[in-house]
Design a protein around this motif. Structure first.
Motif, mmCIF file in Angstrom:
data_model
loop_
_atom_site.group_PDB
_atom_site.id
_atom_site.type_symbol
_atom_site.label_atom_id
_atom_site.label_comp_id
_atom_site.label_asym_id
_atom_site.label_seq_id
_atom_site.Cartn_x
_atom_site.Cartn_y
_atom_site.Cartn_z
ATOM 1 N N ASP A 400 31.558 -32.894 -12.321
ATOM 2 C CA ASP A 400 32.228 -31.604 -12.156
ATOM 3 C C ASP A 400 31.386 -30.572 -11.414
ATOM 4 O OD1 ASP A 400 34.745 -31.934 -13.126
ATOM 5 O OD2 ASP A 400 34.292 -31.310 -15.174
ATOM 6 N N GLY A 401 30.151 -30.919 -11.140
ATOM 7 C CA GLY A 401 29.287 -29.986 -10.445
ATOM 8 C C GLY A 401 28.699 -28.901 -11.320
ATOM 9 N N GLN A 402 28.714 -29.115 -12.641
ATOM 10 C CA GLN A 402 28.208 -28.110 -13.571
ATOM 11 C C GLN A 402 26.727 -28.301 -13.898
ATOM 12 O OE1 GLN A 402 30.758 -28.346 -16.985
ATOM 13 N NE2 GLN A 402 32.612 -27.833 -15.840
ATOM 14 N N SER A 403 26.175 -29.451 -13.529
ATOM 15 C CA SER A 403 24.783 -29.734 -13.879
ATOM 16 C C SER A 403 24.190 -30.688 -12.862
ATOM 17 C CB SER A 403 24.696 -30.336 -15.281
ATOM 18 O OG SER A 403 23.371 -30.650 -15.630
ATOM 19 N N THR A 404 22.869 -30.666 -12.771
ATOM 20 C CA THR A 404 22.182 -31.675 -11.971
ATOM 21 C C THR A 404 22.060 -32.962 -12.775
ATOM 22 O OG1 THR A 404 19.976 -31.091 -12.767
ATOM 23 C CG2 THR A 404 20.831 -29.874 -10.843
ATOM 24 N N ILE A 405 21.787 -34.048 -12.081
ATOM 25 C CA ILE A 405 21.662 -35.342 -12.753
ATOM 26 C C ILE A 405 20.518 -35.319 -13.760
ATOM 27 C CG2 ILE A 405 21.036 -37.770 -12.396
ATOM 28 C CD1 ILE A 405 22.585 -37.589 -9.721
ATOM 29 N N ALA A 406 19.361 -34.855 -13.342
ATOM 30 C CA ALA A 406 18.194 -34.862 -14.228
ATOM 31 C C ALA A 406 18.418 -33.987 -15.451
ATOM 32 C CB ALA A 406 16.952 -34.405 -13.472
ATOM 33 N N ALA A 407 18.948 -32.783 -15.238
ATOM 34 C CA ALA A 407 19.157 -31.861 -16.354
ATOM 35 C C ALA A 407 20.176 -32.409 -17.344
ATOM 36 C CB ALA A 407 19.601 -30.495 -15.833
ATOM 37 N N ALA A 408 21.264 -32.972 -16.834
ATOM 38 C CA ALA A 408 22.329 -33.483 -17.715
ATOM 39 C C ALA A 408 21.839 -34.662 -18.542
ATOM 40 C CB ALA A 408 23.544 -33.879 -16.887
ATOM 41 N N LEU A 409 21.151 -35.599 -17.906
ATOM 42 C CA LEU A 409 20.711 -36.796 -18.630
ATOM 43 C C LEU A 409 19.545 -36.500 -19.562
ATOM 44 C CD1 LEU A 409 21.091 -39.576 -15.904
ATOM 45 C CD2 LEU A 409 22.684 -38.936 -17.725
ATOM 46 N N ASP A 410 18.673 -35.582 -19.178
ATOM 47 C CA ASP A 410 17.597 -35.178 -20.090
ATOM 48 C C ASP A 410 18.174 -34.510 -21.337
ATOM 49 O OD1 ASP A 410 15.691 -36.183 -18.404
ATOM 50 O OD2 ASP A 410 15.090 -34.233 -17.573
ATOM 51 N N LYS A 411 19.157 -33.640 -21.138
ATOM 52 C CA LYS A 411 19.800 -32.979 -22.272
ATOM 53 C C LYS A 411 20.504 -33.994 -23.164
ATOM 54 C CE LYS A 411 23.282 -29.455 -23.412
ATOM 55 N NZ LYS A 411 24.281 -28.490 -22.840
ATOM 56 N N ALA A 412 21.181 -34.958 -22.543
ATOM 57 C CA ALA A 412 21.878 -35.998 -23.314
ATOM 58 C C ALA A 412 20.891 -36.802 -24.144
ATOM 59 C CB ALA A 412 22.653 -36.913 -22.378
ATOM 60 N N GLN A 413 19.739 -37.107 -23.582
ATOM 61 C CA GLN A 413 18.718 -37.855 -24.318
ATOM 62 C C GLN A 413 18.247 -37.068 -25.535
ATOM 63 O OE1 GLN A 413 17.495 -41.047 -23.427
ATOM 64 N NE2 GLN A 413 16.590 -40.973 -25.480
ATOM 65 N N GLN A 414 17.996 -35.775 -25.347
ATOM 66 C CA GLN A 414 17.544 -34.935 -26.458
ATOM 67 C C GLN A 414 18.606 -34.848 -27.556
ATOM 68 O OE1 GLN A 414 16.629 -31.222 -24.535
ATOM 69 N NE2 GLN A 414 14.847 -32.048 -23.437
ATOM 70 N N GLN A 415 19.866 -34.687 -27.158
ATOM 71 C CA GLN A 415 20.950 -34.580 -28.141
ATOM 72 C C GLN A 415 21.121 -35.890 -28.909
ATOM 73 O OE1 GLN A 415 24.062 -33.394 -25.380
ATOM 74 N NE2 GLN A 415 24.067 -31.305 -26.203
ATOM 75 N N ALA A 416 21.085 -37.004 -28.197
ATOM 76 C CA ALA A 416 21.242 -38.299 -28.867
ATOM 77 C C ALA A 416 20.072 -38.581 -29.790
ATOM 78 C CB ALA A 416 21.384 -39.406 -27.824
ATOM 79 N N ASP A 417 18.869 -38.250 -29.356
ATOM 80 C CA ASP A 417 17.694 -38.450 -30.212
ATOM 81 C C ASP A 417 17.822 -37.651 -31.507
ATOM 82 O OD1 ASP A 417 16.436 -40.218 -28.522
ATOM 83 O OD2 ASP A 417 15.175 -38.697 -27.554
ATOM 84 N N ALA A 418 18.347 -36.426 -31.406
ATOM 85 C CA ALA A 418 18.524 -35.593 -32.600
ATOM 86 C C ALA A 418 19.565 -36.194 -33.543
ATOM 87 C CB ALA A 418 18.929 -34.174 -32.190
ATOM 88 N N ILE A 419 20.623 -36.742 -32.983
ATOM 89 C CA ILE A 419 21.672 -37.356 -33.800
ATOM 90 C C ILE A 419 21.140 -38.598 -34.518
ATOM 91 C CG2 ILE A 419 23.870 -38.603 -33.698
ATOM 92 C CD1 ILE A 419 24.613 -36.738 -31.315
ATOM 93 N N LEU A 420 20.334 -39.376 -33.832
ATOM 94 C CA LEU A 420 19.881 -40.671 -34.354
ATOM 95 C C LEU A 420 18.604 -40.596 -35.178
ATOM 96 C CD1 LEU A 420 20.626 -42.824 -31.171
ATOM 97 C CD2 LEU A 420 21.964 -42.714 -33.271
ATOM 98 N N ALA A 421 17.905 -39.473 -35.103
ATOM 99 C CA ALA A 421 16.612 -39.350 -35.810
ATOM 100 C C ALA A 421 16.690 -39.694 -37.290
ATOM 101 C CB ALA A 421 16.039 -37.934 -35.610
ATOM 102 N N PRO A 422 17.687 -39.195 -38.047
ATOM 103 C CA PRO A 422 17.722 -39.521 -39.479
ATOM 104 C C PRO A 422 17.836 -41.021 -39.756
ATOM 105 C CG PRO A 422 19.196 -37.695 -38.970
ATOM 106 C CD PRO A 422 18.772 -38.273 -37.670
ATOM 107 N N TYR A 423 18.465 -41.765 -38.848
ATOM 108 C CA TYR A 423 18.676 -43.191 -39.078
ATOM 109 C C TYR A 423 17.421 -43.995 -38.760
ATOM 110 C CZ TYR A 423 23.474 -41.671 -39.348
ATOM 111 O OH TYR A 423 24.631 -41.030 -39.709
ATOM 112 N N ARG A 424 16.493 -43.429 -37.970
ATOM 113 C CA ARG A 424 15.257 -44.117 -37.664
ATOM 114 C C ARG A 424 14.328 -44.176 -38.857
ATOM 115 N NH1 ARG A 424 14.328 -40.907 -31.996
ATOM 116 N NH2 ARG A 424 15.990 -41.937 -30.818
ATOM 117 N N MET A 425 14.543 -43.270 -39.802
ATOM 118 C CA MET A 425 13.662 -43.204 -40.971
ATOM 119 C C MET A 425 14.184 -44.023 -42.139
ATOM 120 S SD MET A 425 12.502 -39.175 -40.832
ATOM 121 C CE MET A 425 14.120 -38.574 -41.257
ATOM 122 N N GLN A 426 15.337 -44.658 -41.973
ATOM 123 C CA GLN A 426 15.920 -45.430 -43.083
ATOM 124 C C GLN A 426 15.210 -46.777 -43.218
ATOM 125 O OE1 GLN A 426 20.140 -45.687 -42.454
ATOM 126 N NE2 GLN A 426 20.464 -43.511 -42.714
#
Length: 426
Positions: A400-426
């Protein structure tokens, strides 16, 4: 003089008929009491009349299994169906059986909602690409409607453009070159869906470029890898540098329609859409492997498995197992594949006489099976819908032209890591 005897006989017949009906009523009631009623959730997420086809299959089961009656509930796409099943589980009223995305197993295990089906899977002789990887040492779902990402192309348009119609483009660079020649015919070169489950069409490109989007443990993703950035840059270049793909978001359901209406010469889509596309297109349709990045072929394996749920009565469990085994058996797998385009799930299904006759008539149907040798596991994590939303939104923000590739994928990585963090400690 004859009326009185006639009335007497009629009364006798009527009484006999009533007695027969009354005698049959307890038997019918008893039969109904002895019938196990199963609830079966089924997603409808690809083009074509899948609900009617599934209804026919379920009716065939019901007709041949008089002690079991399966009630099919058509529950939206995969993500919607998973959400509905999770709500039912939390409400203490799980379905008996459901077809859910095969990647949903981490969430279902976490909810303690499903039983492992090792014996059924081992006995089924399924293609290994459809059963791997194991999770916690078990097979949790039985392959049913499984698909690969394939490239469809218009053979007639290829001929007009001076291209070899016997195969689609073999590499990314050939895809660009072919698309540019096809553009001259007044159609776009290619369309790739970018709404709905965008990650699924995107992942093969990333995997070919060097890395898939997720690990096999349910808690790690690789959204901002160099490979993902290379793949997304290629998608953007198709629209903005090479001008062979329309810019902006391309809806999943519209892409096959555009292909059938010859607005585009090639599309990337599910092999599960094949039957509908072949039926609706008024030209010769070719089906090819995904174009390789340099020389590396890859495809994604998608689709749904049959799951057996915990917390159901013992008679339901036995009936549900009967249903799962019947639905996934070679005869039904072949029947389903022929009418939908999904992959026949085992070599035995491929060898069914009906399937062999179909392959001779429709050789395109063999392509997804051949692709299984290059198939990679699909992105699968805990909190599946949330993680999918993260990567899908990131890709769409770039398109959509709202973000650069690097910024969008870096943000996605951070968000996914935050979602999955609790499950890494199980």
């Amino acid at each position: 003089m004859m009326k009185a005897p006639y009335k007497a006989v009629a009364a006798l017949v009527s009484a006999s008929g009533l007695a027969a009906v009354m005698a049959m009523a307890p038997a019918a009631s008893a039969a109904k009491r002895n019938t196990v009623e199963l609830t079966f959730y089924y997603p409808v997420g690809v083009v074509g009349p899948l609900s009617q086809t599934m209804t026919t299959l379920v009716n065939r089961f019901n007709q041949t299994h008089p002690g079991i009656h399966v009630n099919a509930v058509f529950s939206g796409n995969y993500q919607q169906t998973l959400a509905k099943v999770e709500t039912a589980i939390q409400g203490g009223n799980p379905p008996d059986v459901a077809v859910l995305n095969h990647t949903a197993q981490f969430d279902l295990i976490h909810l303690q909602a499903i039983e492992p089906l090792d014996d059924v899977v081992k006995a089924g002789g399924f293609y290994p690409a459809l059963t791997q990887p194991k999770v916690q040492g078990h097979f949790w779902g039985v392959p049913f409607q499984r698909s690969t990402v394939v490239l469809y192309y218009n053979k007639d348009a290829f001929k007009k453009a001076g291209l070899d119609p016997s195969h689609g483009p073999n590499t990314w660079s050939e895809l660009v070159a072919d698309g540019q020649k096809l553009q001259k015919l007044g159609m776009s070169g290619i369309e790739i869906p970018s709404d709905g489950t965008v990650y699924w069409e995107f992942e093969p490109f990333a995997t070919e470029a060097g890395h898939n989007l997720g690990g096999n443990d349910g808690v790690h993703v690789y959204f901002n890898s160099a490979a993902a950035k290379t793949a997304l840059q290629f998608w953007m270049d198709l629209s903005h540098k090479y001008h062979v793909m329309p810019a902006g978001i391309l809806p999943w359901n519209n892409v096959p329609t555009d292909f059938e209406n010859q607005k585009t010469a090639m599309i990337v889509h599910s092999s599960g859409s094949m039957a509908s596309i072949l039926q609706n297109a008024k030209f010769q349709v070719g089906v090819s492997f995904m174009p390789a990045y340099k020389s590396k072929y890859r495809t994604g394996v998608g689709g749904g498995d049959l799951y057996l749920f915990k917390g159901i009565p013992a008679d339901h469990r036995a009936a549900a197992l009967t249903f799962i085994k019947w639905m996934s058996a070679p005869a039904q797998a072949a029947w389903w594949s022929i009418r939908t385009g999904y992959v026949p799930t085992s070599p035995q299904a491929m060898q069914q006489p009906e399937m062999q006759a179909h392959i001779k008539q429709v050789p395109q149907a063999k392509v997804p099976v051949d692709q299984l040798a290059y198939a990679q596991p699909e992105l699968s994590t805990y909190q599946l819908n949330q993680v999918y939303d993260v990567i899908d939104s990131a890709i769409q923000s770039v398109i959509d032209g709202q973000s650069t590739i690097a910024a969008a994928l870096d943000k996605a990585q951070q968000q996914a890591d935050a979602i999955l963090a609790p499950y890494r400690m199980q």
